[in-house]
Design an enzyme around this catalytic site. Structure first.
Site, PDB file in Angstrom:
ATOM      1  N   GLY A 124       0.794  -1.221   0.000  1.00 33.56           N
ATOM      2  CA  GLY A 124       0.000   0.000   0.000  1.00 33.56           C
ATOM      3  C   GLY A 124       0.825   1.268   0.000  1.00 33.56           C
ATOM      4  N   SER A 127       4.424   1.377  -4.440  1.00 35.23           N
ATOM      5  CA  SER A 127       5.639   0.924  -5.114  1.00 35.23           C
ATOM      6  C   SER A 127       5.458   0.849  -6.642  1.00 35.23           C
ATOM      7  CB  SER A 127       6.025  -0.440  -4.532  1.00 35.23           C
ATOM      8  OG  SER A 127       6.745  -1.182  -5.432  1.00 35.23           O
ATOM      9  N   ALA A 130       5.331   4.304  -8.170  1.00 36.70           N
ATOM     10  CA  ALA A 130       6.634   4.977  -8.067  1.00 36.70           C
ATOM     11  C   ALA A 130       7.611   4.415  -9.102  1.00 36.70           C
ATOM     12  CB  ALA A 130       7.197   4.822  -6.659  1.00 36.70           C
ATOM     13  N   ASP A 171      -2.887   6.632  -7.163  1.00 38.67           N
ATOM     14  CA  ASP A 171      -1.464   6.379  -6.878  1.00 38.67           C
ATOM     15  C   ASP A 171      -0.554   7.124  -7.855  1.00 38.67           C
ATOM     16  OD1 ASP A 171      -2.452   4.670  -4.963  1.00 38.67           O
ATOM     17  OD2 ASP A 171      -1.166   2.979  -5.485  1.00 38.67           O
TER      18      ASP A 171
HETATM   19  O1  PMV Z   1      -2.177   0.531  -4.285  1.00 41.34           O
HETATM   20  P1  PMV Z   1      -2.738   0.511  -2.892  1.00 41.34           P
HETATM   21  O2  PMV Z   1      -2.643  -0.784  -2.202  1.00 41.34           O
HETATM   22  O3  PMV Z   1      -2.284   1.683  -2.100  1.00 41.34           O
HETATM   23  O4  PMV Z   1      -4.352   0.696  -2.986  1.00 41.34           O
HETATM   24  C1  PMV Z   1      -4.966   1.318  -3.992  1.00 41.34           C
HETATM   25  C2  PMV Z   1      -6.193   2.022  -3.492  1.00 41.34           C
HETATM   26  C3  PMV Z   1      -7.503   1.401  -3.915  1.00 41.34           C
HETATM   27  O5  PMV Z   1      -8.471   2.427  -3.685  1.00 41.34           O
HETATM   28  C4  PMV Z   1      -7.840   0.194  -3.074  1.00 41.34           C
HETATM   29  C5  PMV Z   1      -7.526   1.009  -5.390  1.00 41.34           C
HETATM   30  C6  PMV Z   1      -7.455   2.176  -6.347  1.00 41.34           C
HETATM   31  O6  PMV Z   1      -7.176   1.916  -7.531  1.00 41.34           O
HETATM   32  O7  PMV Z   1      -7.684   3.338  -5.960  1.00 41.34           O
END
Ligand code: PMV
Length: 339
Positions: A124, A127, A130, A171
């Site tokens: 989470g 990685s 990044a 992300d």
């Molecule tokens: O990549 P992670 O494990 O930080 O989680 C992504 C966040 C979620 O909301 C669960 C999925 C998403 O695509 O936003």
């Protein structure tokens, strides 16, 4: 080290090197619901970084070398290696589209891509995003392309699809902009205004989870009971909007309560774990303002909102409750805030 025999879009350039880096990230509020159009908040974590270099190689095609794979269990190494190659190939294609026409493929030349990342994988901490962003920046530097953060983020979204299937885009956005963001899927990016510093401890529960599998599990449960899940997503969205307000005015105690509430809602959608719940409970008992899992859940990391005076005691409580690693990070106030 291994190579893929790709020869497309590689120009005739010698002895050059391009480098790029990108931070990790944590989601403060709104994970999972963000996939369904609700807002979410995320901040970069600069204490961990992915760094990539791209240089000319005599070996044809793309050769990818990761300096950190030996830290993983042997059975994991092949899977991650495959994934790195897929990301490199995707980035090469995306960059190739932007390269000017006089940079033509060279029949026998190739690129060596070297990755050095201390961001834990599948915990989470962003990685995958990044590595994608660092690779795009390294390719862009190698080919002397000037990319905006928005372009880098859009390209990294394409690499995120290789791991996540249907990523929300949070992300790649927070990692590419390297700033706190208030994110709503398919909406223009909104940078988060931070009034007072946010002191966070990020604690690893010791197990990993595949984001794609966990997101797919939520989707299945929602399909079985849409009204319940949509109501939970609405509540998570409301928490994220209130958390934005609390961060903008520097109301840290309220933000802590919102973390706790978000954690309860995440438990109800089935993405927490006993280990994560143990860690959350331990931090609140040790003086944190609040705590919650961060990211896809079912393992991985949780975050606790602390203050400089409570940080040491909360860190100790986390380790005593089973955290295998604890990282401290501070989100600095943005312009107009106070330190
Ligand atoms: O990549 P992670 O494990 O930080 O989680 C992504 C966040 C979620 O909301 C669960 C999925 C998403 O695509 O936003």
């Amino acid at each position: 080290m291994s190579s893929y025999n790709r020869q497309s879009k590689i120009p005739n350039l010698k002895s050059k090197i391009g480098s790029g880096s990108a931070p990790g990230k944590v989601i403060l509020c709104g994970e999972h619901a963000v996939v369904y159009g609700q807002p979410a908040l995320a901040v970069p974590v600069n204490g961990v970084q992915a760094r990539v270099t791209v240089q000319t190689s005599e070996q044809p095609g793309l050769t990818v070398h990761s300096l950190n794979l030996d830290r993983l269990p042997v059975d994991e190494q092949g899977r991650i290696n495959e994934r790195l190659h897929a990301v490199a190939a995707r980035v090469a294609d995306l960059i190739g589209i932007l390269c000017v026409s006089d940079q033509q493929p060279e029949p026998n030349g190739g690129l060596l891509i070297t990755l050095d990342s201390n961001i834990p994988i599948e915990r989470g901490l962003g990685s995958g995003a990044a590595i994608g962003v660092a690779m795009i920046r390294a390719f862009a530097a190698y080919f002397a392309l000037d990319l905006s953060d928005a372009q880098v983020s859009a390209m990294a979204y394409e690499t995120e699809k290789l791991h996540h299937g249907t990523p929300s885009g949070i992300d790649n956005t927070v990692v590419a902009y390297n700033q706190p963001v208030y994110f709503v899927r398919e909406q223009p990016i909104e940078l988060l205004q931070v009034r007072s510093p946010l002191h966070l401890l990020i604690a690893d529960s010791g197990t990993r989870g595949s984001t794609a599998d966990i997101v797919a599990g939520v989707r299945q449960r929602r399909e079985a009971d849409p009204s319940r899940y949509d109501a939970l997503f609405d509540q998570i969205g409301a928490v994220a909007r209130m958390a934005k307000g609390a961060i903008e005015v520097g109301d840290i105690s309220n933000l802590g309560l919102l973390f706790n509430h978000n954690q309860q809602l995440l438990e109800q959608i089935g993405v927490s774990s006993p280990a994560l719940q143990r860690l959350c409970a331990a931090t609140v008992g040790a003086g944190a303002w609040g705590a919650k899992l961060s990211g896809a859940g079912q393992g991985g990391n949780m975050i606790a909102l602390v203050t400089p005076p409570t940080e040491a005691a909360v860190g100790e409580a986390l380790r005593a409750a089973g955290a295998v690693n604890v990282i401290a990070t501070t989100v600095a106030p943005t312009k107009g805030g106070h330190s």
